[in-house]
Scaffold this motif. Structure first.
Motif, mmCIF file in Angstrom:
data_model
loop_
_atom_site.group_PDB
_atom_site.id
_atom_site.type_symbol
_atom_site.label_atom_id
_atom_site.label_comp_id
_atom_site.label_asym_id
_atom_site.label_seq_id
_atom_site.Cartn_x
_atom_site.Cartn_y
_atom_site.Cartn_z
ATOM 1 N N LEU A 64 1.016 15.347 3.130
ATOM 2 C CA LEU A 64 0.045 14.499 2.434
ATOM 3 C C LEU A 64 -1.377 14.786 2.898
ATOM 4 C CD1 LEU A 64 1.912 11.054 2.468
ATOM 5 C CD2 LEU A 64 1.275 12.362 0.425
ATOM 6 N N SER A 65 -1.517 15.184 4.171
ATOM 7 C CA SER A 65 -2.855 15.422 4.710
ATOM 8 C C SER A 65 -3.583 16.555 4.008
ATOM 9 C CB SER A 65 -2.769 15.731 6.209
ATOM 10 O OG SER A 65 -2.157 16.989 6.432
ATOM 11 N N LYS A 66 -2.846 17.408 3.314
ATOM 12 C CA LYS A 66 -3.452 18.543 2.616
ATOM 13 C C LYS A 66 -3.974 18.162 1.230
ATOM 14 C CE LYS A 66 -0.210 21.639 4.973
ATOM 15 N NZ LYS A 66 0.930 22.578 4.797
ATOM 16 N N MET A 67 -3.686 16.937 0.818
ATOM 17 C CA MET A 67 -4.064 16.529 -0.531
ATOM 18 C C MET A 67 -5.521 16.071 -0.597
ATOM 19 S SD MET A 67 -0.660 14.684 -1.986
ATOM 20 C CE MET A 67 -1.277 14.952 -3.637
ATOM 21 N N THR A 68 -6.089 16.155 -1.780
ATOM 22 C CA THR A 68 -7.474 15.721 -2.018
ATOM 23 C C THR A 68 -7.485 14.729 -3.185
ATOM 24 O OG1 THR A 68 -7.810 17.630 -3.450
ATOM 25 C CG2 THR A 68 -8.450 17.869 -1.131
ATOM 26 N N ASN A 69 -8.646 14.428 -3.684
ATOM 27 C CA ASN A 69 -8.782 13.542 -4.850
ATOM 28 C C ASN A 69 -8.190 12.163 -4.589
ATOM 29 O OD1 ASN A 69 -9.971 15.672 -6.310
ATOM 30 N ND2 ASN A 69 -7.923 16.442 -6.858
ATOM 31 N N SER A 70 -8.651 11.520 -3.513
ATOM 32 C CA SER A 70 -8.191 10.181 -3.189
ATOM 33 C C SER A 70 -8.597 9.190 -4.276
ATOM 34 C CB SER A 70 -8.787 9.750 -1.848
ATOM 35 O OG SER A 70 -8.433 8.428 -1.540
ATOM 36 N N VAL B 87 4.050 9.949 -4.626
ATOM 37 C CA VAL B 87 2.862 10.770 -4.870
ATOM 38 C C VAL B 87 3.264 12.127 -5.449
ATOM 39 C CG1 VAL B 87 0.955 12.002 -3.758
ATOM 40 C CG2 VAL B 87 1.449 9.637 -3.115
ATOM 41 N N MET B 88 4.311 12.733 -4.890
ATOM 42 C CA MET B 88 4.749 14.046 -5.374
ATOM 43 C C MET B 88 5.248 13.982 -6.821
ATOM 44 S SD MET B 88 4.190 16.296 -3.000
ATOM 45 C CE MET B 88 2.699 15.347 -2.689
ATOM 46 N N ALA B 89 5.868 12.844 -7.169
ATOM 47 C CA ALA B 89 6.374 12.678 -8.538
ATOM 48 C C ALA B 89 5.296 12.146 -9.479
ATOM 49 C CB ALA B 89 7.577 11.740 -8.535
ATOM 50 N N GLU B 90 4.073 11.958 -8.920
ATOM 51 C CA GLU B 90 2.923 11.482 -9.691
ATOM 52 C C GLU B 90 3.133 10.087 -10.274
ATOM 53 O OE1 GLU B 90 2.044 14.542 -12.529
ATOM 54 O OE2 GLU B 90 1.235 15.895 -11.013
ATOM 55 N N ARG B 91 3.965 9.298 -9.595
ATOM 56 C CA ARG B 91 4.111 7.882 -9.985
ATOM 57 C C ARG B 91 2.998 7.044 -9.369
ATOM 58 N NH1 ARG B 91 9.406 9.010 -8.322
ATOM 59 N NH2 ARG B 91 9.139 7.684 -6.477
ATOM 60 N N ALA C 225 -4.776 4.827 2.693
ATOM 61 C CA ALA C 225 -3.373 4.490 2.908
ATOM 62 C C ALA C 225 -2.684 5.535 3.772
ATOM 63 C CB ALA C 225 -2.654 4.368 1.565
ATOM 64 N N TYR C 226 -2.937 6.787 3.468
ATOM 65 C CA TYR C 226 -2.336 7.868 4.259
ATOM 66 C C TYR C 226 -2.752 7.761 5.724
ATOM 67 C CZ TYR C 226 -2.406 12.293 6.698
ATOM 68 O OH TYR C 226 -2.289 13.246 7.666
ATOM 69 N N MET D 270 9.886 1.863 14.008
ATOM 70 C CA MET D 270 9.447 3.199 13.607
ATOM 71 C C MET D 270 10.234 3.705 12.400
ATOM 72 S SD MET D 270 8.904 6.441 16.142
ATOM 73 C CE MET D 270 7.946 7.868 15.600
ATOM 74 N N PHE D 271 11.527 3.427 12.370
ATOM 75 C CA PHE D 271 12.339 3.815 11.225
ATOM 76 C C PHE D 271 11.867 3.104 9.957
ATOM 77 C CE2 PHE D 271 15.693 5.531 14.076
ATOM 78 C CZ PHE D 271 15.931 6.713 13.393
ATOM 79 N N GLY D 272 11.482 1.829 10.096
ATOM 80 C CA GLY D 272 10.981 1.093 8.936
ATOM 81 C C GLY D 272 9.728 1.727 8.369
ATOM 82 N N LEU D 273 8.823 2.143 9.259
ATOM 83 C CA LEU D 273 7.588 2.768 8.777
ATOM 84 C C LEU D 273 7.871 4.168 8.231
ATOM 85 C CD1 LEU D 273 4.595 2.335 8.420
ATOM 86 C CD2 LEU D 273 4.207 3.279 10.696
ATOM 87 N N ALA D 274 8.834 4.869 8.822
ATOM 88 C CA ALA D 274 9.211 6.193 8.308
ATOM 89 C C ALA D 274 9.690 6.087 6.864
ATOM 90 C CB ALA D 274 10.302 6.803 9.186
ATOM 91 N N LYS D 275 10.448 5.046 6.579
ATOM 92 C CA LYS D 275 10.926 4.839 5.213
ATOM 93 C C LYS D 275 9.759 4.636 4.256
ATOM 94 C CE LYS D 275 13.892 1.841 2.408
ATOM 95 N NZ LYS D 275 14.791 0.652 2.419
ATOM 96 N N GLU D 276 8.773 3.856 4.666
ATOM 97 C CA GLU D 276 7.600 3.625 3.828
ATOM 98 C C GLU D 276 6.851 4.942 3.573
ATOM 99 O OE1 GLU D 276 6.604 0.951 2.327
ATOM 100 O OE2 GLU D 276 7.787 -0.655 3.260
ATOM 101 N N ILE D 277 6.720 5.764 4.607
ATOM 102 C CA ILE D 277 6.033 7.053 4.456
ATOM 103 C C ILE D 277 6.771 7.936 3.468
ATOM 104 C CG2 ILE D 277 5.457 9.210 5.645
ATOM 105 C CD1 ILE D 277 4.895 7.515 8.151
ATOM 106 N N ASN D 278 8.089 8.002 3.603
ATOM 107 C CA ASN D 278 8.883 8.877 2.734
ATOM 108 C C ASN D 278 8.867 8.405 1.282
ATOM 109 O OD1 ASN D 278 9.517 10.420 4.971
ATOM 110 N ND2 ASN D 278 11.439 9.365 5.361
ATOM 111 N N VAL D 279 8.932 7.094 1.087
ATOM 112 C CA VAL D 279 8.882 6.546 -0.271
ATOM 113 C C VAL D 279 7.521 6.839 -0.901
ATOM 114 C CG1 VAL D 279 8.827 4.398 -1.606
ATOM 115 C CG2 VAL D 279 10.620 4.754 0.105
ATOM 116 N N TYR D 280 6.461 6.639 -0.127
ATOM 117 C CA TYR D 280 5.109 6.902 -0.631
ATOM 118 C C TYR D 280 4.940 8.375 -0.955
ATOM 119 C CZ TYR D 280 -0.004 7.180 -0.684
ATOM 120 O OH TYR D 280 -1.311 7.409 -1.029
ATOM 121 N N TYR D 281 5.420 9.241 -0.069
ATOM 122 C CA TYR D 281 5.310 10.679 -0.294
ATOM 123 C C TYR D 281 6.012 11.080 -1.593
ATOM 124 C CZ TYR D 281 6.382 15.639 0.099
ATOM 125 O OH TYR D 281 6.525 16.983 -0.169
ATOM 126 N N ASN D 282 7.230 10.605 -1.759
ATOM 127 C CA ASN D 282 7.988 10.955 -2.970
ATOM 128 C C ASN D 282 7.299 10.447 -4.233
ATOM 129 O OD1 ASN D 282 10.006 12.288 -1.532
ATOM 130 N ND2 ASN D 282 11.194 10.418 -1.230
#
Length: 481
Positions: free
Chosen positions: A331-337, A388-392, A399-400, A374-386
């Protein structure tokens, strides 16, 4: 929430109040270097590494002392069996200790004093205890008289009368009490010896830690730690001799913390049972990060059962946390916030996770609960990443940054996921990333030319060295297995 720790001395959780504001002084009993470190050795040092990390995270200045018992019967016996001097054996396994603990990402203590370097301090304390009437001399040996110390047994909860009744019949008849312990032992053939007021000899086991902790931390300090097996007699005797020595400045230690035992397949670990595992052998099958994560997944005071099955389970669990780091780095490589409501939600999630993590660690350094956060926050990161990648959801820098900073803080305190976190900032990793972009580009060109053989060879060759390619609508992503 205020930091509370379980004090073995009082058998309850207490609010931590340092001797000196903003500073923490701690002493941890180290190893007797007569063999390579085993899994039982690793647990207390992993525990205190995280305790130190968290205290420093809370902006305490920490001074950490950890000894090596380099003069001991086991070392002497090993040296005599090998036909070498005691210091050859001790130095060999001190080197082995650092090699293993460095791999486990255990930060170095501020100082590692040894028994052999502190004979003057040891002799001074023993001499003072004799002068004060707490110790007596018999044929070149010096014994501590436990009946002279009114509070003897306060750490372990043992009663002197009960201990005397349970003492073996073949105890040294020269002692005033069967449980009196040696402060100084007269020299014997084949053993190292130093000159003292009572003749040539060497220290008893317990006096060393008193001498070294008092020298480097003062007459009263914050934390003293070690395994539960040290509560009696080692730490009980340490209290008796130290508080008799300093008297008016006691308590010698404010908070006594002890980690639980390790069992192997629910049996006590021992050489006789053949279930005695050296850390260096374990690391031939599992990564240091897996072993560290495995130990920290159980609260330090609870028993910890060691088995291949549990290590494999820890390996799978840790992979989920690694995925969150990789997704965060991607996610850190992304632009256009773009500002959006989802971003506001994630910022609040990150704040709550940070609070929950602190609450867990403030509750007697509960790493098991902290890892759950930490696992709870990892889940949030993964859901957010997916998403963003799916453009939903549109990417949002705020946020990142919020979720990444909190997640990486947790990993830093626990001392895990070091390589994954370094991948984002390490200059060599930047070069590796550029090389991977070139390789992926070659594969993509081969696919567009329908040269499937070359494309598959690139993918399979990368897989053989532990690099996985993942195709997505946003392009190809790579990660380490």
């Amino acid at each position: 929430m205020t930091l509370r720790v379980y004090n073995t001395l009082t058998r309850q959780k207490e609010v931590f109040v340092p001797v000196e504001a903003g500073q923490v002084k701690m002493y941890v009993c180290g190893v007797t270097p007569y063999n390579h470190p085993h899994i039982g050795n690793a647990r207390p040092f992993l525990t205190w590494d995280v305790i130190k990390r968290y205290l420093e995270h809370c902006e305490f200045k920490v001074y950490h002392v950890q000894n090596f018992t380099d003069v001991d019967d086991k070392i002497i016996n090993t040296a005599n069996a090998e036909g070498v001097t005691w210091d050859v054996v001790a130095n060999r396994y001190i080197t082995s200790y650092f090699e293993v603990m460095d791999k486990l990402n255990i930060r170095r203590a501020d100082i590692y004093p040894t028994v052999s370097e502190h004979m003057a301090e040891i002799i001074d304390i023993v001499n003072t205890l004799v002068e004060k009437g707490y110790a007596y001399v018999v044929d070149g040996d010096v014994y501590y008289s436990i009946e002279k110390f009114d509070e003897y047994g306060k750490l372990s909860g043992r009663n002197i009368d009960d201990m005397q009744a349970g003492a073996r019949v073949d105890v040294d008849e020269r002692k005033n009490h069967p449980m009196d312990f040696a402060l100084w032992k007269s020299a014997k053939p084949g053993e190292p010896a130093w000159q003292s007021p009572w003749g040539m000899g060497r220290p008893g086991w317990h006096i060393e830690c008193s001498a070294m902790s008092l020298k480097y931390l003062g007459n009263s300090f914050d934390f003293h730690g070690g395994g539960s097996d040290l509560i009696f007699p080692h730490h009980e005797n340490e209290i008796a001799q130290s508080e008799a020595f300093v008297e008016e400045e006691k308590p010698f230690v404010r908070y006594w913390l002890h980690n639980g035992f390790i069992t192997v397949n629910e049996e006590k670990m021992s050489k006789s049972l053949g279930n005695f595992f050296l850390v260096k052998d374990i690391l031939e099958h599992y990564s240091p990060d897996v072993l560290r994560f495995f130990v920290l997944s159980t609260h330090y005071r609870s028993p910890l059962d060691f088995s291949d099955e549990r290590l494999s389970e820890a390996e799978r669990s840790l992979e989920r946390l690694r995925t969150a780091v990789e997704n965060s780095n991607h996610l850190s490589k992304m632009t256009n916030s773009v500002a959006n409501s989802e971003a506001n939600h994630l910022v609040e999630v990150a704040k709550q996770a940070q609070q929950d993590f602190h609450d867990a660690m403030d509750d007697d350094f509960n790493t098991a609960l902290a890892i759950g956060v930490m696992f709870g926050l990892a889940k949030e990161i993964n859901v957010y990443y997916n998403a963003v990648m799916a453009e939903r959801v549109s990417y949002n820098e705020e946020a990142y940054s919020a979720i990444r900073n909190v997640y990486f803080m947790m990993a830093e305190v626990l001392g895990i996921l070091v390589q994954e976190r370094q991948d984002k900032v390490d200059g060599s990793q930047e070069l590796i990333g550029q090389l991977m972009d070139i390789i992926i580009g070659i594969r993509q060109d081969a696919r567009q030319s329908k040269n499937w053989a070359i494309a598959d060879k690139v993918r399979d060759s990368l897989g053989a060295v532990g690099i996985i390619l993942e195709d997505s609508p946003q392009g190809v992503r790579w990660k380490k297995r």
